[in-house]
Design a protein around this motif. Structure first.
Motif, PDB file in Angstrom:
ATOM      1  N   GLY A   1       0.801  -1.213   0.000  1.00 53.78           N
ATOM      2  CA  GLY A   1       0.000   0.000   0.000  1.00 53.78           C
ATOM      3  C   GLY A   1       0.833   1.262   0.000  1.00 53.78           C
ATOM      4  O   GLY A   1       2.062   1.226  -0.080  1.00 53.78           O
ATOM      5  N   ILE A   2       0.108   2.358   0.084  1.00 49.22           N
ATOM      6  CA  ILE A   2       0.742   3.664   0.151  1.00 49.22           C
ATOM      7  C   ILE A   2       0.176   4.408   1.355  1.00 49.22           C
ATOM      8  O   ILE A   2      -0.897   4.084   1.848  1.00 49.22           O
ATOM      9  N   THR A   3       0.910   5.397   1.804  1.00 48.05           N
ATOM     10  CA  THR A   3       0.451   6.262   2.876  1.00 48.05           C
ATOM     11  C   THR A   3       0.186   7.632   2.263  1.00 48.05           C
ATOM     12  O   THR A   3       1.048   8.174   1.565  1.00 48.05           O
ATOM     13  N   ILE A   4      -0.993   8.156   2.512  1.00 43.31           N
ATOM     14  CA  ILE A   4      -1.421   9.419   1.929  1.00 43.31           C
ATOM     15  C   ILE A   4      -1.370  10.515   2.988  1.00 43.31           C
ATOM     16  O   ILE A   4      -1.772  10.295   4.131  1.00 43.31           O
ATOM     17  N   ASP A   5      -0.899  11.688   2.609  1.00 44.00           N
ATOM     18  CA  ASP A   5      -0.989  12.867   3.474  1.00 44.00           C
ATOM     19  C   ASP A   5      -2.327  13.524   3.158  1.00 44.00           C
ATOM     20  O   ASP A   5      -2.450  14.298   2.201  1.00 44.00           O
ATOM     21  N   ASN A   6      -3.346  13.186   3.937  1.00 45.82           N
ATOM     22  CA  ASN A   6      -4.700  13.661   3.666  1.00 45.82           C
ATOM     23  C   ASN A   6      -4.818  15.179   3.738  1.00 45.82           C
ATOM     24  O   ASN A   6      -5.622  15.770   3.021  1.00 45.82           O
ATOM     25  N   LYS A   7      -4.027  15.827   4.559  1.00 42.02           N
ATOM     26  CA  LYS A   7      -4.080  17.287   4.672  1.00 42.02           C
ATOM     27  C   LYS A   7      -3.698  17.950   3.350  1.00 42.02           C
ATOM     28  O   LYS A   7      -4.272  18.963   2.961  1.00 42.02           O
ATOM     29  N   LYS A   8      -2.738  17.372   2.638  1.00 41.66           N
ATOM     30  CA  LYS A   8      -2.327  17.930   1.349  1.00 41.66           C
ATOM     31  C   LYS A   8      -3.406  17.732   0.282  1.00 41.66           C
ATOM     32  O   LYS A   8      -3.371  18.389  -0.756  1.00 41.66           O
ATOM     33  N   LEU A   9      -4.356  16.843   0.539  1.00 39.85           N
ATOM     34  CA  LEU A   9      -5.487  16.647  -0.369  1.00 39.85           C
ATOM     35  C   LEU A   9      -6.708  17.459   0.065  1.00 39.85           C
ATOM     36  O   LEU A   9      -7.767  17.351  -0.541  1.00 39.85           O
ATOM     37  N   GLY A  10      -6.549  18.257   1.116  1.00 41.65           N
ATOM     38  CA  GLY A  10      -7.640  19.109   1.570  1.00 41.65           C
ATOM     39  C   GLY A  10      -8.516  18.496   2.649  1.00 41.65           C
ATOM     40  O   GLY A  10      -9.562  19.049   2.983  1.00 41.65           O
ATOM     41  N   TYR A  11      -8.101  17.368   3.208  1.00 46.70           N
ATOM     42  CA  TYR A  11      -8.859  16.721   4.283  1.00 46.70           C
ATOM     43  C   TYR A  11      -8.161  17.027   5.610  1.00 46.70           C
ATOM     44  O   TYR A  11      -7.197  16.379   5.980  1.00 46.70           O
ATOM     45  N   ASP A  12      -8.670  18.051   6.294  1.00 44.15           N
ATOM     46  CA  ASP A  12      -7.995  18.554   7.489  1.00 44.15           C
ATOM     47  C   ASP A  12      -8.439  17.889   8.779  1.00 44.15           C
ATOM     48  O   ASP A  12      -7.880  18.169   9.835  1.00 44.15           O
ATOM     49  N   LEU A  13      -9.429  17.028   8.717  1.00 39.85           N
ATOM     50  CA  LEU A  13      -9.988  16.459   9.940  1.00 39.85           C
ATOM     51  C   LEU A  13      -9.952  14.932   9.868  1.00 39.85           C
ATOM     52  O   LEU A  13     -10.394  14.344   8.880  1.00 39.85           O
ATOM     53  N   GLU A  14      -9.410  14.327  10.918  1.00 37.78           N
ATOM     54  CA  GLU A  14      -9.433  12.873  11.061  1.00 37.78           C
ATOM     55  C   GLU A  14     -10.061  12.559  12.406  1.00 37.78           C
ATOM     56  O   GLU A  14      -9.849  13.279  13.378  1.00 37.78           O
ATOM     57  N   ALA A  15     -10.817  11.478  12.445  1.00 35.34           N
ATOM     58  CA  ALA A  15     -11.491  11.130  13.692  1.00 35.34           C
ATOM     59  C   ALA A  15     -11.698   9.628  13.773  1.00 35.34           C
ATOM     60  O   ALA A  15     -11.704   8.925  12.766  1.00 35.34           O
ATOM     61  N   PHE A  16     -11.858   9.167  15.014  1.00 34.59           N
ATOM     62  CA  PHE A  16     -12.332   7.818  15.275  1.00 34.59           C
ATOM     63  C   PHE A  16     -13.787   7.942  15.690  1.00 34.59           C
ATOM     64  O   PHE A  16     -14.139   8.827  16.482  1.00 34.59           O
ATOM     65  N   ILE A  17     -14.614   7.083  15.148  1.00 38.08           N
ATOM     66  CA  ILE A  17     -16.026   7.056  15.535  1.00 38.08           C
ATOM     67  C   ILE A  17     -16.349   5.651  16.008  1.00 38.08           C
ATOM     68  O   ILE A  17     -16.094   4.676  15.305  1.00 38.08           O
ATOM     69  N   LEU A  18     -16.894   5.565  17.212  1.00 37.66           N
ATOM     70  CA  LEU A  18     -17.382   4.299  17.753  1.00 37.66           C
ATOM     71  C   LEU A  18     -18.892   4.284  17.587  1.00 37.66           C
ATOM     72  O   LEU A  18     -19.563   5.261  17.876  1.00 37.66           O
ATOM     73  N   LEU A  19     -19.409   3.167  17.088  1.00 33.49           N
ATOM     74  CA  LEU A  19     -20.845   3.026  16.881  1.00 33.49           C
ATOM     75  C   LEU A  19     -21.393   1.913  17.759  1.00 33.49           C
ATOM     76  O   LEU A  19     -20.823   0.815  17.797  1.00 33.49           O
ATOM     77  N   LYS A  20     -22.464   2.206  18.434  1.00 30.11           N
ATOM     78  CA  LYS A  20     -23.235   1.180  19.136  1.00 30.11           C
ATOM     79  C   LYS A  20     -24.511   1.008  18.313  1.00 30.11           C
ATOM     80  O   LYS A  20     -25.410   1.843  18.339  1.00 30.11           O
ATOM     81  N   ILE A  21     -24.553  -0.061  17.563  1.00 25.69           N
ATOM     82  CA  ILE A  21     -25.600  -0.275  16.571  1.00 25.69           C
ATOM     83  C   ILE A  21     -26.919  -0.638  17.241  1.00 25.69           C
ATOM     84  O   ILE A  21     -26.956  -1.436  18.174  1.00 25.69           O
ATOM     85  N   PHE A  22     -28.000  -0.046  16.711  1.00 22.49           N
ATOM     86  CA  PHE A  22     -29.341  -0.376  17.193  1.00 22.49           C
ATOM     87  C   PHE A  22     -29.667  -1.826  16.836  1.00 22.49           C
ATOM     88  O   PHE A  22     -29.191  -2.350  15.810  1.00 22.49           O
ATOM     89  N   PRO A  23     -30.470  -2.510  17.648  1.00 19.61           N
ATOM     90  CA  PRO A  23     -30.856  -3.895  17.338  1.00 19.61           C
ATOM     91  C   PRO A  23     -31.446  -4.004  15.922  1.00 19.61           C
ATOM     92  O   PRO A  23     -32.231  -3.156  15.492  1.00 19.61           O
ATOM     93  N   GLY A  24     -30.992  -5.009  15.214  1.00 20.13           N
ATOM     94  CA  GLY A  24     -31.484  -5.267  13.864  1.00 20.13           C
ATOM     95  C   GLY A  24     -30.775  -4.491  12.767  1.00 20.13           C
ATOM     96  O   GLY A  24     -31.067  -4.692  11.594  1.00 20.13           O
ATOM     97  N   GLN A  25     -29.849  -3.604  13.118  1.00 18.53           N
ATOM     98  CA  GLN A  25     -29.167  -2.768  12.120  1.00 18.53           C
ATOM     99  C   GLN A  25     -27.750  -3.231  11.776  1.00 18.53           C
ATOM    100  O   GLN A  25     -27.162  -2.745  10.825  1.00 18.53           O
ATOM    101  N   LEU A  26     -27.201  -4.167  12.551  1.00 19.82           N
ATOM    102  CA  LEU A  26     -25.798  -4.536  12.373  1.00 19.82           C
ATOM    103  C   LEU A  26     -25.521  -5.091  10.975  1.00 19.82           C
ATOM    104  O   LEU A  26     -24.582  -4.652  10.298  1.00 19.82           O
ATOM    105  N   LYS A  27     -26.332  -6.018  10.525  1.00 25.79           N
ATOM    106  CA  LYS A  27     -26.096  -6.627   9.210  1.00 25.79           C
ATOM    107  C   LYS A  27     -26.122  -5.564   8.115  1.00 25.79           C
ATOM    108  O   LYS A  27     -25.270  -5.549   7.226  1.00 25.79           O
ATOM    109  N   HIS A  28     -27.068  -4.652   8.206  1.00 24.22           N
ATOM    110  CA  HIS A  28     -27.188  -3.614   7.182  1.00 24.22           C
ATOM    111  C   HIS A  28     -25.969  -2.682   7.178  1.00 24.22           C
ATOM    112  O   HIS A  28     -25.416  -2.385   6.116  1.00 24.22           O
ATOM    113  N   ILE A  29     -25.542  -2.226   8.343  1.00 25.65           N
ATOM    114  CA  ILE A  29     -24.394  -1.310   8.396  1.00 25.65           C
ATOM    115  C   ILE A  29     -23.121  -2.011   7.922  1.00 25.65           C
ATOM    116  O   ILE A  29     -22.282  -1.404   7.246  1.00 25.65           O
TER     117      ILE A  29
END
Length: 136
Positions: free
Chosen positions: A52-80
């Motif tokens: 693979g390659i490593t991208i400098d996202n800031k140089k592509l105009g993407y200034d924000l990186e985040a981790f998002i944790l999801l607690k999926i509602f019952p019945g939604q896991l397969k769909h997500i």
């Protein structure tokens, strides 16, 4: 299956997967053909799965990186699990244990883009967001 030389090869390839077999050989005192044979063996065994390659996202105009944790509602896991790959902002997605079900690493242009993504994800479950300040 693998020995210390293979582990050393993996370490160098993780740092720069574009190194030639000759360059790798010089680093570990092996001939280019011996390096090629070892790398090919690890590819055949599925130890090395992709490059693979490593991208400098800031140089592509993407200034924000985040981790998002999801607690999926019952019945939604397969769909997500089926659609999460269609979100272009999601760079990594993992199914995890604990009180949440999904761990995402996302790359976005700004806070407005983060807000829009969270609005889309909240349909499937509760979110918990952590902004990435820097990589260590």
């Amino acid at each position: 299956m693998v020995d210390a030389i293979d582990i050393e090869l993996i370490r160098f390839l993780k740092d720069n997967s574009r190194l030639s077999f000759a360059d790798l050989g010089r680093k570990i005192n092996l001939s280019p053909s011996a390096v090629r044979d070892r790398v090919q063996k690890m590819e055949d065994l599925g130890i090395i799965q992709k490059y693979g390659i490593t991208i400098d996202n800031k140089k592509l105009g993407y200034d924000l990186e985040a981790f998002i944790l999801l607690k999926i509602f019952p019945g939604q896991l397969k769909h997500i699990l089926e659609i999460i790959k269609d979100f272009p902002e999601v760079k990594e997605a993992h199914r995890i244990t604990g009180s949440q079900n999904i761990h995402l690493k996302v790359v976005l242009k700004n806070q407005i883009a983060l807000q829009k993504l969270l609005d889309q994800l909240m349909v499937f479950g509760d979110t918990n967001t952590f902004l990435i300040l820097s990589e260590i």
